[in-house]
Motif scaffolding. Structure first.
Motif, PDB file in Angstrom:
ATOM      1  N   GLY A  44       0.930  -1.173  -0.027  1.00 13.95           N
ATOM      2  CA  GLY A  44      -0.114   0.075   0.096  1.00 13.95           C
ATOM      3  C   GLY A  44       0.911   1.347  -0.018  1.00 13.95           C
ATOM      4  O   GLY A  44       2.115   1.271  -0.233  1.00 13.95           O
ATOM      5  N   LEU A  45       0.248   2.433   0.503  1.00 11.80           N
ATOM      6  CA  LEU A  45       0.681   3.695   0.385  1.00 11.80           C
ATOM      7  C   LEU A  45       1.667   3.897   1.823  1.00 11.80           C
ATOM      8  O   LEU A  45       1.088   3.349   2.820  1.00 11.80           O
ATOM      9  N   LYS A  46       2.979   4.037   1.533  1.00 13.99           N
ATOM     10  CA  LYS A  46       4.105   3.902   2.736  1.00 13.99           C
ATOM     11  C   LYS A  46       4.819   5.244   2.868  1.00 13.99           C
ATOM     12  O   LYS A  46       5.077   5.733   1.705  1.00 13.99           O
ATOM     13  N   GLN A  47       4.802   5.539   3.998  1.00 16.93           N
ATOM     14  CA  GLN A  47       5.872   6.632   4.059  1.00 16.93           C
ATOM     15  C   GLN A  47       7.415   6.355   4.165  1.00 16.93           C
ATOM     16  O   GLN A  47       7.648   5.480   4.774  1.00 16.93           O
ATOM     17  N   LEU A  48       8.163   6.958   3.333  1.00 19.46           N
ATOM     18  CA  LEU A  48       9.520   6.890   3.195  1.00 19.46           C
ATOM     19  C   LEU A  48      10.261   7.496   4.386  1.00 19.46           C
ATOM     20  O   LEU A  48       9.642   8.573   4.847  1.00 19.46           O
ATOM     21  N   ALA A  49      11.490   6.979   4.599  1.00 21.69           N
ATOM     22  CA  ALA A  49      12.329   7.503   5.590  1.00 21.69           C
ATOM     23  C   ALA A  49      13.015   8.733   5.031  1.00 21.69           C
ATOM     24  O   ALA A  49      13.472   9.590   5.831  1.00 21.69           O
ATOM     25  N   TYR A  50      13.118   8.819   3.720  1.00 21.37           N
ATOM     26  CA  TYR A  50      13.601   9.966   3.158  1.00 21.37           C
ATOM     27  C   TYR A  50      12.996   9.941   1.562  1.00 21.37           C
ATOM     28  O   TYR A  50      12.522   8.988   1.259  1.00 21.37           O
ATOM     29  N   LYS A  51      13.186  11.093   1.082  1.00 21.09           N
ATOM     30  CA  LYS A  51      12.484  11.419  -0.338  1.00 21.09           C
ATOM     31  C   LYS A  51      13.092  10.553  -1.135  1.00 21.09           C
ATOM     32  O   LYS A  51      14.337  10.903  -1.474  1.00 21.09           O
ATOM     33  N   ILE A  52      12.354  10.225  -2.254  1.00 21.58           N
ATOM     34  CA  ILE A  52      12.700   9.840  -3.519  1.00 21.58           C
ATOM     35  C   ILE A  52      12.058  10.621  -4.527  1.00 21.58           C
ATOM     36  O   ILE A  52      10.703  10.773  -4.700  1.00 21.58           O
ATOM     37  N   LYS A  53      12.903  11.174  -5.536  1.00 22.18           N
ATOM     38  CA  LYS A  53      12.244  12.246  -6.240  1.00 22.18           C
ATOM     39  C   LYS A  53      11.212  13.227  -5.895  1.00 22.18           C
ATOM     40  O   LYS A  53      10.408  13.542  -6.538  1.00 22.18           O
ATOM     41  N   LYS A  54      11.498  13.895  -4.633  1.00 20.24           N
ATOM     42  CA  LYS A  54      10.935  14.513  -3.966  1.00 20.24           C
ATOM     43  C   LYS A  54       9.529  13.900  -3.384  1.00 20.24           C
ATOM     44  O   LYS A  54       8.506  14.883  -3.095  1.00 20.24           O
ATOM     45  N   LYS A  55       9.401  12.939  -3.462  1.00 18.69           N
ATOM     46  CA  LYS A  55       8.047  12.110  -3.070  1.00 18.69           C
ATOM     47  C   LYS A  55       8.300  11.479  -1.654  1.00 18.69           C
ATOM     48  O   LYS A  55       9.544  10.878  -1.462  1.00 18.69           O
ATOM     49  N   ALA A  56       7.559  11.723  -0.801  1.00 17.76           N
ATOM     50  CA  ALA A  56       7.738  11.077   0.667  1.00 17.76           C
ATOM     51  C   ALA A  56       6.899  10.095   0.976  1.00 17.76           C
ATOM     52  O   ALA A  56       7.291   9.341   1.865  1.00 17.76           O
ATOM     53  N   GLN A  57       5.786   9.614  -0.107  1.00 14.82           N
ATOM     54  CA  GLN A  57       4.946   8.523   0.028  1.00 14.82           C
ATOM     55  C   GLN A  57       5.156   7.768  -1.385  1.00 14.82           C
ATOM     56  O   GLN A  57       4.880   8.671  -2.295  1.00 14.82           O
ATOM     57  N   VAL A  58       4.960   6.490  -1.222  1.00 14.99           N
ATOM     58  CA  VAL A  58       5.080   5.794  -2.520  1.00 14.99           C
ATOM     59  C   VAL A  58       3.951   4.346  -2.313  1.00 14.99           C
ATOM     60  O   VAL A  58       3.843   4.115  -1.205  1.00 14.99           O
ATOM     61  N   PHE A  59       3.583   4.037  -3.505  1.00 12.32           N
ATOM     62  CA  PHE A  59       2.683   2.708  -3.242  1.00 12.32           C
ATOM     63  C   PHE A  59       3.808   1.603  -3.471  1.00 12.32           C
ATOM     64  O   PHE A  59       4.981   1.631  -4.270  1.00 12.32           O
ATOM     65  N   ILE A  60       3.837   0.409  -2.727  1.00 12.39           N
ATOM     66  CA  ILE A  60       4.838  -0.490  -2.703  1.00 12.39           C
ATOM     67  C   ILE A  60       4.171  -1.986  -3.104  1.00 12.39           C
ATOM     68  O   ILE A  60       3.236  -2.156  -2.329  1.00 12.39           O
ATOM     69  N   MET A  61       4.835  -2.614  -3.877  1.00 11.45           N
ATOM     70  CA  MET A  61       4.264  -3.946  -4.253  1.00 11.45           C
ATOM     71  C   MET A  61       5.439  -4.894  -4.242  1.00 11.45           C
ATOM     72  O   MET A  61       6.560  -4.565  -4.984  1.00 11.45           O
ATOM     73  N   CYS A  62       5.383  -6.137  -3.724  1.00  8.65           N
ATOM     74  CA  CYS A  62       6.495  -6.960  -3.650  1.00  8.65           C
ATOM     75  C   CYS A  62       5.799  -8.233  -4.281  1.00  8.65           C
ATOM     76  O   CYS A  62       4.781  -8.866  -3.979  1.00  8.65           O
TER      77      CYS A  62
END
Length: 88
Positions: A44-62
């Motif tokens: 789901g939508l997760k908060q990152l410990a640090y930004k990736i490409k200025k995004k602090a939240q991302v959807f993650i799938m494994c």
């Protein structure tokens, strides 16, 4: 066949439907190249410990998959072509 585990990170700008549609496209592409999806986890939508490409939240799938090396190489190249994800 070798077993692989892949974590795919999607931009939070996508809607839930867009994320699901893109996930299915990745899985269909893998299957069409002789691979199989063993297991999938939607984190789901997760908060990152640090930004990736200025995004602090991302959807993650494994995805846990079984495939030949050539199938995985084709699949990985398709990930970079589609540009619908952010890679770590």
């Amino acid at each position: 066949m070798n077993q692989y585990e892949t974590v795919i990170i999607f931009t939070p700008v996508l809607s839930d439907d867009d994320v699901k549609r893109t996930e299915e496209a990745y899985k269909d592409f893998l299957r069409s190249n002789g691979g199989e999806v063993v297991a999938e986890e939607h984190w789901g939508l997760k908060q990152l410990a640090y930004k990736i490409k200025k995004k602090a939240q991302v959807f993650i799938m494994c995805l846990s998959t079984k495939a030949q090396v050539t199938s995985m190489l084709n699949w990985i190249s398709s990930l970079t072509v589609m540009r619908m994800y952010y890679a770590l």
